[in-house]
Write an enzyme that holds these catalytic residues in place. Structure first.
Site, short mmCIF file in Angstrom:
data_model
loop_
_atom_site.label_atom_id
_atom_site.label_comp_id
_atom_site.label_asym_id
_atom_site.label_seq_id
_atom_site.Cartn_x
_atom_site.Cartn_y
_atom_site.Cartn_z
N HIS A 186 -52.23 -29.66 76.42
CA HIS A 186 -51.69 -30.30 77.62
C HIS A 186 -52.47 -29.83 78.85
CE1 HIS A 186 -48.17 -30.96 80.59
NE2 HIS A 186 -48.80 -32.09 80.40
N HIS A 234 -50.21 -26.68 71.51
CA HIS A 234 -49.83 -27.91 72.24
C HIS A 234 -49.89 -27.68 73.76
CE1 HIS A 234 -48.91 -30.44 68.92
NE2 HIS A 234 -47.91 -29.71 68.47
N HIS A 270 -48.81 -22.40 67.03
CA HIS A 270 -49.00 -23.86 66.98
C HIS A 270 -48.45 -24.51 68.26
CE1 HIS A 270 -48.88 -27.97 65.20
NE2 HIS A 270 -47.76 -28.07 65.91
N GLU A 271 -47.26 -24.11 68.67
CA GLU A 271 -46.68 -24.68 69.89
C GLU A 271 -47.51 -24.26 71.11
OE1 GLU A 271 -44.73 -26.98 69.39
OE2 GLU A 271 -44.14 -26.47 67.35
ZN LIG Z 1 -46.86 -29.77 66.71
#
Ligand SMILES: [Zn+2]
Length: 233
Positions: free
Chosen positions: A110, A106, A102-103
Protein backbone atom coordinates in the site's frame (compact mmCIF):
# COMPACT_ATOMS: atom_id res chain seq x y z
CA UNK A 1 -38.59 -24.55 -15.59
CA UNK A 2 -35.32 -25.61 -14.02
CA UNK A 3 -35.08 -26.14 -10.32
CA UNK A 4 -32.05 -24.29 -9.02
CA UNK A 5 -29.35 -24.70 -8.12
CA UNK A 6 -28.85 -28.44 -7.92
CA UNK A 7 -30.97 -30.16 -10.51
CA UNK A 8 -29.81 -28.65 -13.77
CA UNK A 9 -26.99 -30.35 -15.61
CA UNK A 10 -24.75 -27.26 -15.63
CA UNK A 11 -24.27 -27.60 -11.89
CA UNK A 12 -21.78 -30.36 -12.68
CA UNK A 13 -19.29 -27.91 -14.23
CA UNK A 14 -18.85 -26.56 -10.69
CA UNK A 15 -18.00 -29.90 -9.12
CA UNK A 16 -14.22 -29.98 -9.78
CA UNK A 17 -13.85 -26.42 -8.47
CA UNK A 18 -15.99 -27.29 -5.46
CA UNK A 19 -13.79 -30.29 -4.64
CA UNK A 20 -10.68 -28.12 -5.08
CA UNK A 21 -12.15 -25.49 -2.73
CA UNK A 22 -12.92 -28.11 -0.08
CA UNK A 23 -9.39 -29.47 -0.40
CA UNK A 24 -7.84 -25.97 -0.11
CA UNK A 25 -9.92 -25.26 2.99
CA UNK A 26 -8.99 -28.46 4.77
CA UNK A 27 -5.34 -28.04 3.71
CA UNK A 28 -5.16 -24.54 5.20
CA UNK A 29 -6.77 -25.79 8.42
CA UNK A 30 -4.41 -28.71 8.90
CA UNK A 31 -1.35 -26.63 7.96
CA UNK A 32 -2.26 -23.85 10.39
CA UNK A 33 -3.08 -26.27 13.17
CA UNK A 34 0.27 -27.97 12.72
CA UNK A 35 2.44 -24.84 12.58
CA UNK A 36 0.55 -22.75 15.13
CA UNK A 37 1.94 -25.22 17.68
CA UNK A 38 5.58 -24.85 16.58
CA UNK A 39 7.21 -21.91 18.37
CA UNK A 40 9.73 -19.95 16.34
CA UNK A 41 13.16 -19.60 17.91
CA UNK A 42 13.05 -15.81 18.10
CA UNK A 43 10.35 -16.01 20.79
CA UNK A 44 8.52 -12.88 19.66
CA UNK A 45 4.78 -12.77 19.10
CA UNK A 46 3.10 -11.76 15.85
CA UNK A 47 2.48 -8.20 17.00
CA UNK A 48 6.13 -7.68 17.98
CA UNK A 49 7.39 -9.07 14.69
CA UNK A 50 4.91 -6.95 12.69
CA UNK A 51 5.90 -3.83 14.66
CA UNK A 52 9.58 -4.41 14.03
CA UNK A 53 9.05 -5.10 10.31
CA UNK A 54 6.77 -2.08 9.88
CA UNK A 55 9.28 0.20 11.59
CA UNK A 56 12.09 -1.26 9.51
CA UNK A 57 10.03 -0.51 6.37
CA UNK A 58 9.47 3.11 7.42
CA UNK A 59 5.84 2.49 8.40
CA UNK A 60 5.86 3.41 12.08
CA UNK A 61 2.53 5.25 11.56
CA UNK A 62 0.76 1.95 10.78
CA UNK A 63 -1.03 0.74 13.91
CA UNK A 64 -1.43 -2.86 15.00
CA UNK A 65 -4.75 -3.90 16.48
CA UNK A 66 -6.16 -7.13 17.77
CA UNK A 67 -9.24 -8.33 15.94
CA UNK A 68 -11.73 -11.05 16.73
CA UNK A 69 -12.13 -14.27 14.88
CA UNK A 70 -9.87 -17.01 13.69
CA UNK A 71 -7.82 -16.15 10.58
CA UNK A 72 -9.53 -12.78 10.32
CA UNK A 73 -6.13 -11.16 9.88
CA UNK A 74 -5.98 -8.30 7.39
CA UNK A 75 -4.45 -4.96 6.60
CA UNK A 76 -6.99 -2.15 6.40
CA UNK A 77 -5.84 0.51 3.91
CA UNK A 78 -8.55 2.99 4.97
CA UNK A 79 -7.34 3.17 8.59
CA UNK A 80 -3.75 2.13 7.78
CA UNK A 81 -3.88 -0.53 10.44
CA UNK A 82 -2.82 -4.12 10.76
CA UNK A 83 -5.62 -6.19 12.27
CA UNK A 84 -4.34 -9.43 13.75
CA UNK A 85 -6.39 -12.25 15.24
CA UNK A 86 -5.57 -13.13 18.88
CA UNK A 87 -3.65 -16.28 17.95
CA UNK A 88 -1.47 -14.32 15.52
CA UNK A 89 -1.17 -11.19 17.69
CA UNK A 90 -0.11 -13.18 20.76
CA UNK A 91 1.25 -16.25 19.02
CA UNK A 92 4.97 -17.00 18.84
CA UNK A 93 4.74 -19.84 16.32
CA UNK A 94 6.21 -19.96 12.82
CA UNK A 95 2.61 -19.67 11.55
CA UNK A 96 1.73 -16.63 13.69
CA UNK A 97 4.78 -14.59 12.77
CA UNK A 98 4.37 -15.67 9.13
CA UNK A 99 0.82 -14.29 8.99
CA UNK A 100 1.89 -11.12 10.81
CA UNK A 101 4.67 -10.61 8.26
CA UNK A 102 2.25 -11.30 5.38
CA UNK A 103 -0.09 -8.55 6.58
CA UNK A 104 2.94 -6.29 6.94
CA UNK A 105 3.63 -7.13 3.29
CA UNK A 106 0.20 -5.69 2.39
CA UNK A 107 0.99 -2.49 4.32
CA UNK A 108 4.27 -2.15 2.39
CA UNK A 109 2.42 -2.77 -0.91
CA UNK A 110 0.00 0.00 0.00
CA UNK A 111 2.78 2.42 0.96
CA UNK A 112 4.62 1.70 -2.30
CA UNK A 113 1.43 1.91 -4.41
CA UNK A 114 2.09 -1.58 -5.71
CA UNK A 115 0.22 -1.60 -9.04
CA UNK A 116 -1.85 -4.80 -8.70
CA UNK A 117 -3.03 -3.62 -5.26
CA UNK A 118 -4.04 -0.19 -6.60
CA UNK A 119 -5.88 -1.88 -9.47
CA UNK A 120 -7.58 -4.27 -7.05
CA UNK A 121 -8.69 -1.40 -4.79
CA UNK A 122 -10.10 0.52 -7.75
CA UNK A 123 -12.06 -2.57 -8.82
CA UNK A 124 -13.49 -3.13 -5.37
CA UNK A 125 -16.67 -0.97 -5.56
CA UNK A 126 -17.87 -2.37 -8.87
CA UNK A 127 -16.82 -5.90 -7.91
CA UNK A 128 -18.76 -5.88 -4.64
CA UNK A 129 -21.77 -4.31 -6.35
CA UNK A 130 -21.40 -6.90 -9.12
CA UNK A 131 -21.16 -9.90 -6.83
CA UNK A 132 -24.32 -8.80 -4.99
CA UNK A 133 -26.46 -8.15 -8.05
CA UNK A 134 -25.11 -10.57 -10.67
CA UNK A 135 -27.07 -13.65 -9.60
CA UNK A 136 -30.45 -11.99 -8.89
CA UNK A 137 -30.39 -10.20 -12.26
CA UNK A 138 -29.19 -13.24 -14.14
CA UNK A 139 -31.84 -15.55 -12.69
CA UNK A 140 -34.61 -12.99 -13.12
CA UNK A 141 -33.70 -12.85 -16.80
CA UNK A 142 -33.35 -16.60 -17.06
CA UNK A 143 -36.74 -17.34 -15.56
CA UNK A 144 -38.90 -14.47 -16.75
CA UNK A 145 -37.30 -12.64 -19.61
CA UNK A 146 -34.54 -14.43 -21.54
CA UNK A 147 -34.33 -11.81 -24.29
CA UNK A 148 -34.32 -8.74 -22.05
CA UNK A 149 -30.55 -8.54 -21.65
CA UNK A 150 -30.81 -9.12 -17.91
CA UNK A 151 -28.81 -12.34 -18.19
CA UNK A 152 -26.05 -10.48 -20.05
CA UNK A 153 -25.95 -7.73 -17.43
CA UNK A 154 -25.67 -10.40 -14.74
CA UNK A 155 -22.81 -12.03 -16.63
CA UNK A 156 -20.94 -8.73 -17.02
CA UNK A 157 -21.35 -7.89 -13.34
CA UNK A 158 -20.13 -11.33 -12.38
CA UNK A 159 -17.10 -10.92 -14.68
CA UNK A 160 -15.99 -7.91 -12.64
CA UNK A 161 -16.26 -9.93 -9.45
CA UNK A 162 -14.12 -12.63 -11.08
CA UNK A 163 -11.58 -10.09 -12.32
CA UNK A 164 -11.28 -8.78 -8.76
CA UNK A 165 -10.54 -12.29 -7.51
CA UNK A 166 -7.94 -12.82 -10.24
CA UNK A 167 -6.15 -9.55 -9.41
CA UNK A 168 -6.17 -10.62 -5.76
CA UNK A 169 -3.85 -13.54 -6.60
CA UNK A 170 -0.66 -11.56 -7.46
CA UNK A 171 -1.40 -9.27 -4.49
CA UNK A 172 -1.54 -12.24 -2.11
CA UNK A 173 1.49 -14.09 -3.52
CA UNK A 174 3.52 -10.89 -3.54
CA UNK A 175 2.65 -10.14 0.12
CA UNK A 176 3.81 -13.64 1.06
CA UNK A 177 7.09 -13.38 -0.80
CA UNK A 178 7.71 -9.98 0.81
CA UNK A 179 6.96 -11.58 4.19
CA UNK A 180 9.46 -14.38 3.71
CA UNK A 181 12.12 -11.99 2.45
CA UNK A 182 11.62 -9.63 5.42
CA UNK A 183 11.58 -12.45 7.97
CA UNK A 184 14.71 -14.16 6.68
CA UNK A 185 16.73 -11.02 5.90
CA UNK A 186 16.04 -9.65 9.39
CA UNK A 187 16.83 -13.00 10.95
CA UNK A 188 13.40 -13.45 12.55
CA UNK A 189 13.16 -16.96 11.17
CA UNK A 190 16.01 -19.36 10.63
CA UNK A 191 16.65 -21.22 7.37
CA UNK A 192 15.06 -24.38 8.76
CA UNK A 193 11.97 -22.45 9.89
CA UNK A 194 11.47 -20.69 6.56
CA UNK A 195 9.93 -23.74 4.75
CA UNK A 196 7.35 -24.06 7.55
CA UNK A 197 6.35 -20.41 7.33
CA UNK A 198 6.24 -20.77 3.55
CA UNK A 199 3.95 -23.81 3.84
CA UNK A 200 1.51 -21.80 5.96
CA UNK A 201 1.47 -18.84 3.58
CA UNK A 202 1.16 -21.09 0.50
CA UNK A 203 -1.78 -22.93 2.06
CA UNK A 204 -3.51 -19.62 2.73
CA UNK A 205 -2.85 -18.42 -0.83
CA UNK A 206 -4.29 -21.64 -2.25
CA UNK A 207 -7.70 -20.75 -0.80
CA UNK A 208 -7.66 -17.58 -2.96
CA UNK A 209 -6.79 -19.67 -6.02
CA UNK A 210 -9.67 -22.03 -5.21
CA UNK A 211 -12.11 -19.14 -4.80
CA UNK A 212 -11.07 -17.70 -8.16
CA UNK A 213 -11.39 -21.12 -9.82
CA UNK A 214 -14.85 -21.49 -8.33
CA UNK A 215 -15.90 -18.11 -9.73
CA UNK A 216 -14.43 -18.91 -13.15
CA UNK A 217 -16.52 -22.08 -13.27
CA UNK A 218 -19.57 -20.14 -12.08
CA UNK A 219 -19.08 -17.83 -15.04
CA UNK A 220 -18.86 -20.81 -17.42
CA UNK A 221 -22.06 -22.12 -15.89
CA UNK A 222 -23.89 -18.81 -16.34
CA UNK A 223 -22.83 -18.73 -20.00
CA UNK A 224 -24.06 -22.31 -20.51
CA UNK A 225 -27.38 -21.56 -18.82
CA UNK A 226 -27.88 -18.45 -20.92
CA UNK A 227 -27.15 -20.27 -24.18
CA UNK A 228 -29.35 -23.24 -23.30
CA UNK A 229 -32.19 -20.92 -22.34
CA UNK A 230 -31.95 -18.94 -25.57
CA UNK A 231 -31.83 -22.14 -27.62
CA UNK A 232 -35.14 -23.18 -26.09
CA UNK A 233 -36.86 -20.02 -27.33
ZN1 LIG B 1 -3.19 -11.29 2.23
Amino acid sequence: MFLYPFTDITFFVLLPALIFALYAQSHVNTTFNRYLRQPARIGWNGAQVARALLDKSGLSQVQIKMTRGRLGDHYDPTTKSLNLSPEVYNGTSVAAIGVAAHETGHAVQHAQAYAPLSFRNSLYPVASFGSTLAFPLFFLGLVFSPNSGLMDIGIWLFSFALLFQLVTLPVEYNASSRALRLLTSEGYITSDEAPKTKAVLSAAALTYVAAAAMSAMQLVRLLLLRNMRRDRN
